[in-house]
Scaffold this motif. Structure first.
Motif, PDB file in Angstrom:
ATOM      1  N   ILE A 255       0.839  -1.193   0.000  1.00 41.57           N
ATOM      2  CA  ILE A 255       0.000   0.000   0.000  1.00 41.57           C
ATOM      3  C   ILE A 255       0.880   1.251   0.000  1.00 41.57           C
ATOM      4  O   ILE A 255       1.192   1.811   1.034  1.00 41.57           O
TER       5      ILE A 255
ATOM      6  N   TYR B 231       2.955   0.764  -9.679  1.00 44.09           N
ATOM      7  CA  TYR B 231       1.700  -0.007  -9.740  1.00 44.09           C
ATOM      8  C   TYR B 231       1.983  -1.460 -10.121  1.00 44.09           C
ATOM      9  O   TYR B 231       1.572  -2.411  -9.435  1.00 44.09           O
TER      10      TYR B 231
ATOM     11  N   LEU C 152       2.424   5.951  -5.425  1.00 38.41           N
ATOM     12  CA  LEU C 152       1.828   4.959  -6.329  1.00 38.41           C
ATOM     13  C   LEU C 152       2.037   5.360  -7.782  1.00 38.41           C
ATOM     14  O   LEU C 152       2.154   4.507  -8.664  1.00 38.41           O
TER      15      LEU C 152
ATOM     16  N   TYR D  95      -6.986   5.858   0.717  1.00 44.45           N
ATOM     17  CA  TYR D  95      -7.905   4.722   0.708  1.00 44.45           C
ATOM     18  C   TYR D  95      -8.990   4.824   1.768  1.00 44.45           C
ATOM     19  O   TYR D  95     -10.157   4.803   1.428  1.00 44.45           O
TER      20      TYR D  95
ATOM     21  N   GLN E  46      -8.197  -1.323  -2.976  1.00 46.14           N
ATOM     22  CA  GLN E  46      -7.502  -0.462  -2.013  1.00 46.14           C
ATOM     23  C   GLN E  46      -7.090   0.883  -2.616  1.00 46.14           C
ATOM     24  O   GLN E  46      -7.133   1.897  -1.936  1.00 46.14           O
ATOM     25  N   VAL E  47      -6.650   0.879  -3.878  1.00 45.34           N
ATOM     26  CA  VAL E  47      -6.084   2.126  -4.426  1.00 45.34           C
ATOM     27  C   VAL E  47      -6.954   2.748  -5.521  1.00 45.34           C
ATOM     28  O   VAL E  47      -6.520   3.672  -6.198  1.00 45.34           O
TER      29      VAL E  47
ATOM     30  N   VAL F 294      -0.164   7.886  -1.740  1.00 48.24           N
ATOM     31  CA  VAL F 294      -0.876   8.351  -2.933  1.00 48.24           C
ATOM     32  C   VAL F 294       0.112   8.815  -4.010  1.00 48.24           C
ATOM     33  O   VAL F 294       0.058   8.368  -5.159  1.00 48.24           O
TER      34      VAL F 294
ATOM     35  N   PHE G 266      -7.058   6.513  -5.701  1.00 50.58           N
ATOM     36  CA  PHE G 266      -5.810   7.265  -5.523  1.00 50.58           C
ATOM     37  C   PHE G 266      -5.609   8.368  -6.571  1.00 50.58           C
ATOM     38  O   PHE G 266      -4.996   9.385  -6.280  1.00 50.58           O
TER      39      PHE G 266
END
Ligand code: SF4
Ligand code: SF4
Lengths: 447, 389
Positions: free
Chosen positions: A162, A174, A168, A357, A341-342, A165, A345
């Motif tokens: 995780i 990713y 990612l 999240y 979860q994302v 933000v 984002f």
């Protein structure tokens, strides 16, 4: 009769009942299978990351988190909590975990591994595997590790990367997360094969994954329809229908059909401007888990014109993504879970809301579902369900001038939630919502 | 500004006013980078000539500001950190490197990033397990951190520079261990209170300055004649972060010497060196994910084991505590945690099982990280010390 009328304040979906019956039946079937000696895994809620695999390997799965709710409602949790305290677990730990410690302690020390007679809903039989997960909360792997005090059962911890933000969206992150998850899932399958002494049937897995993805897509579409005014489906129906997708209960193909039925009914309501309550004066969001034992307070609020149009992010299906081109079922699982979860984002990044999240989705919901207020229900012994709520409250006011009402509750100490108190705060909160409706109008918001 | 005081006095001075030196360095043009937990690799900051500065809470202050972003029933240390951040106590920081250590911390830093603006902020994800795939994932995450740090610092970080920084930090680790050696004699030559002051000072100043300070402390302690008194109890403390000497003074004003510890304001950051690998990031990844011993990480006795032996599990997870106990001739252990800390809360009963199996007396204490908690702690500690005395 007044009570009769009150019951009708929320117009429940007819299609929800067969789904709910399927959920209840699946609990029963599962209990029977376990009694017949089918191997059982205890699993943490894992956003499908491990569930689909366990299902394909034909393991019966029980969720101690869910069992905590069952024990609390059956009034038995307290004795298990006392036992966990006596065994030296700090009282501030997750209530569900303490319930499980007390239960397991009793099962292992007093019943030689057999289900204690007072256990509600068939109890949880001694498992062959403890499937932990590090999604969202440390308790969810520390707790299973600590069960080693009572029984020599292997633990597998599912990994959930995780990133932050911003992080990612750095190059390659990713896909790296997906690769990491896939590698871990492959190890998990190998481990399961060793543990159970049988091989994974990949075609079954393939099919189960696809059905799970489709099931989530349909369920997402149902919830999208709730953006309509008036909102056609109340939170009560969400909470009744949610376990079938969230815990993958029963036969997933049957469940999929039942979710389609729900879609059709909700769509019909939207097309015909039928709301879930008679007169929708206020639209609200609800977060976190509801007070299961006093859901009637939703009806009382419905009588005042409060329609609950969206709930806790964590229990909602992910925003659908196209996974049809992904041939490896493990990769499809990884992408589905990761998306859960994302999935928000990108917006979070644009808006510099870095609690991407657990927190930020409520802002998206506010704009899309156009709610007037957020009903926040922090759960005293579930930190993870409560941590983000202060931030949500702050963000909603800062960004969209939506006020929140905070009423505390708990996951095991059910007395903490006081429905009378919640109702007594309804009227002043309506004034607050009215006030902020005006403020939003002045500031150019469209609701 | 050149430090006028030296050794223990200097450590005490920094402990009492941590930001002072950081602000001086900032005035000289250095960038100060905050980090709330030992999972942020300081070596990378040092290598880029940035000053790593540990963010601590302040148990002497109520945490009212934190209500803006966190609930009351939440890790009080994190609440305190956020409180200080929101009221501006950390405004002198130029950036932040935060890691996903425990979830309380992860969630706090997201709130921090939203509510407190900072020119630089990097979140480093840390896996929950030490599997091979986790190590690979973590290593790539460290490379990302390196990239953003480079652009923040405006210069490249070569392998050579990173290796030199690792060496400097390893030297610090080795000097800290040397300082802990001075606690082996009976009575110990340096107290727990003094040790905490030194460690907190180290986490507030550049590594080379810290190494100099440690050398002074070691020499001074070896030479002085007025060290701690001999006492019947020699204790080890295992704990969530300890960052205030009042928690240690409680022990040392009882009939006990605190001789060794396991928490992240003590040995935890210093006990093993970072291996100098060809690609230095390999060594860092292994150290921070696998070698740091904090309950936030899930560890198995045997990777992928299909059966579980509880005692073997405990031995593999807590064997190092036995080594501390033996090495420092400990006759009692205090297990301590702040309320609402899941990591330490779940771990404590298991460590207790382990210590019981070794026949080492132990007690579990919990507090809310406030001055108000001290009186009750004092009573509990005294009772424990009397019991083992
Ligand atoms: S704290 Fe909440 S999310 Fe975490 S294990 Fe407990 S119930 Fe689950
Ligand atoms: S005390 Fe516990 S919850 Fe708080 S930051 Fe440390 S490990 Fe996390």
């Amino acid at each position: 009769m007044a009570t009769e009328e009150k019951k009708k304040a929320i117009s429940r979906l007819k299609s929800m009942y067969p789904l709910r019956a399927e959920v209840d039946k699946s609990y029963q079937k599962s209990v029977e299978a376990m009694r017949a000696g089918k191997p059982v895994a205890w699993a943490m809620v894992n956003w499908w990351e491990g569930d689909v695999i366990l299902k394909a390997m034909d393991l019966e799965v029980v969720y101690p988190e869910n069992f905590g709710t069952v024990c609390a409602s059956a009034g038995i949790a307290e004795s298990y909590l006392d036992r966990a305290d006596a065994d030296g677990f700090p009282t501030h730990l997750c209530g569900y975990s303490r319930n499980t410690f007390g239960y397991t302690s009793r099962m292992m020390k007093e019943f030689g591994g057999e289900i204690p007679p007072e256990a509600p809903m068939g109890g949880m039989p001694k498992p062959v595997l403890l499937l932990a997960s590090d999604i969202i909360c440390d308790a969810r792997y520390k707790w299973f590790q600590a069960l080693g005090r009572y029984m020599g059962v292997p633990v597998w911890t599912l990994e959930m990367p995780i990133p932050g933000v911003k992080e990612l969206f750095m190059e390659g992150v990713y896909e790296r997360c997906i690769n990491f998850m896939v590698k871990e899932l492959r190890e998990f399958v190998t481990f399961l094969e060793r543990l159970l002494g049988r091989k994974m049937d990949w075609s079954i897995l393939d099919e189960t994954v696809n059905t799970t993805i489709e099931l989530n897509r349909v369920w997402h579409e149902v919830n999208e329809l709730r953006k309509a005014k008036p909102c056609p489906m109340h939170s009560r129906d969400f909470w009744s229908a949610m376990p079938a997708s969230f815990f993958l209960l029963g036969d997933v193909k049957d469940t999929l059909e039942l979710y389609r039925d729900i879609y059709n009914e909700v769509k019909y309501r939207v097309d015909n401007h039928i709301g879930a309550i008679a007169e929708e004066k206020y639209r609200l969001a609800f977060s976190e888990l509801p007070p299961w034992h006093s859901l009637g307070f939703f009806d009382r609020l419905a009588e005042r014109g409060w329609n609950f149009v969206i709930e806790s992010w964590a229990y909602h299906p992910p925003i659908p993504i196209d996974l049809s081109g992904v041939s490896d079922p493990l990769e499809r699982i990884a992408r589905l879970t990761f998306q859960s979860q994302v999935g928000y984002f990108e917006g979070a990044m644009k808006e510099r809301e870095y609690f991407g999240y657990m927190g930020y989705p409520y802002l998206v919901y506010a704009r899309e579902y156009k709610y007037d207020g957020a009903f926040l229900h922090p759960l005293i012994t579930c930190r993870s369900a409560s941590t983000h709520l202060k931030y949500v409250q702050e963000m909603l006011m800062r960004k969209v001038k939506v006020p929140s009402i905070v009423i505390e509750g708990d996951i095991v100490d059910l007395r903490l939630f006081d429905p009378a108190d919640a109702l007594s705060k309804a009227e002043p909160f309506e004034e607050t919502m009215e006030h902020y409706k005006k403020v939003r109008k002045e500031e150019g918001f469209d609701w | 500004m050149v430090a006028e005081t030296k050794g223990l006095a200097r450590a005490r001075e920094i402990y009492q006013d941590r930001p002072r030196r950081a602000k001086e360095l900032k005035a000289e043009g250095k960038k100060i980078v905050g980090y709330p937990c030992i999972y942020s690799p300081s070596e990378m900051m040092t290598a880029l000539d940035l000053v790593p500065y540990r963010i601590f809470g302040d148990m002497k202050e109520p945490t009212a500001e934190a209500d803006r972003g966190l609930p009351a029933a939440f890790c009080p240390i994190m609440r305190s950190c956020l409180h200080l951040g929101l009221k501006g106590s950390y405004d002198f920081l130029d950036g932040m490197v935060v890691a996903h250590s425990c979830d309380a911390q992860e969630k706090t830093v997201h709130v921090w990033e939203c509510l407190i603006s900072s020119p630089y902020f990097h979140f480093l994800d840390v896996p929950g397990t030490v599997h091979k795939a986790s190590q690979d994932y973590f290593k790539e995450g460290l490379k990302d951190l390196k990239k953003t740090l480079e652009s923040f610092a405006g210069k490249e970080l070569s392998s050579e520079k990173l290796k030199r920084a690792i060496e400097a930090h390893n030297q610090q680790r080795s000097l800290v261990r040397e300082m802990y050696e001075l606690r082996k004699p009976d009575p110990p030559l340096i107290s727990g209170t003094e040790t905490l002051q030194v460690i907190k000072a180290l986490m507030s100043i550049p590594v080379e300055e810290g190494n100099e300070l440690l050398k002074q402390v070691i020499t001074e302690v070896k030479e002085r004649k007025d060290g701690p008194q001999k006492k019947p109890a020699r204790l080890l403390i295992w704990s969530s972060t300890i960052d205030d000497i009042s928690l240690i003074e409680i022990i040392e004003t009882a009939e006990a010497n605190l001789v060794v510890d396991d928490h992240c304001g003590g040995t935890r950051a210093y006990w093993t060196d970072v291996k100098l690998t060809e690609d230095p990031i390999d060594g860092l990844a292994y150290h921070y994910l696998v070698e740091l011993r904090c309950p936030r990480t899930y560890m198995d006795a045997v990777y992928g084991e299909t059966s579980k032996d509880y005692m073997a599990d405990l031995e593999s997870r807590f064997g190092y505590i036995k080594d501390y106990a033996k090495g420092w001739n400990v006759n009692g252990v205090i297990l301590q945690s702040v309320r609402y800390c899941d990591c330490h809360g779940f771990e404590a009963p298991q460590i207790k099982d382990y210590l019981d199996s070794l026949g080492l007396p132990n007690t579990y204490l919990e507090h809310d990280y406030s001055e108000g908690a001290l009186a009750a702690l004092r009573t509990r500690v005294q009772a424990f010390v009397e019991m083992i005395g």
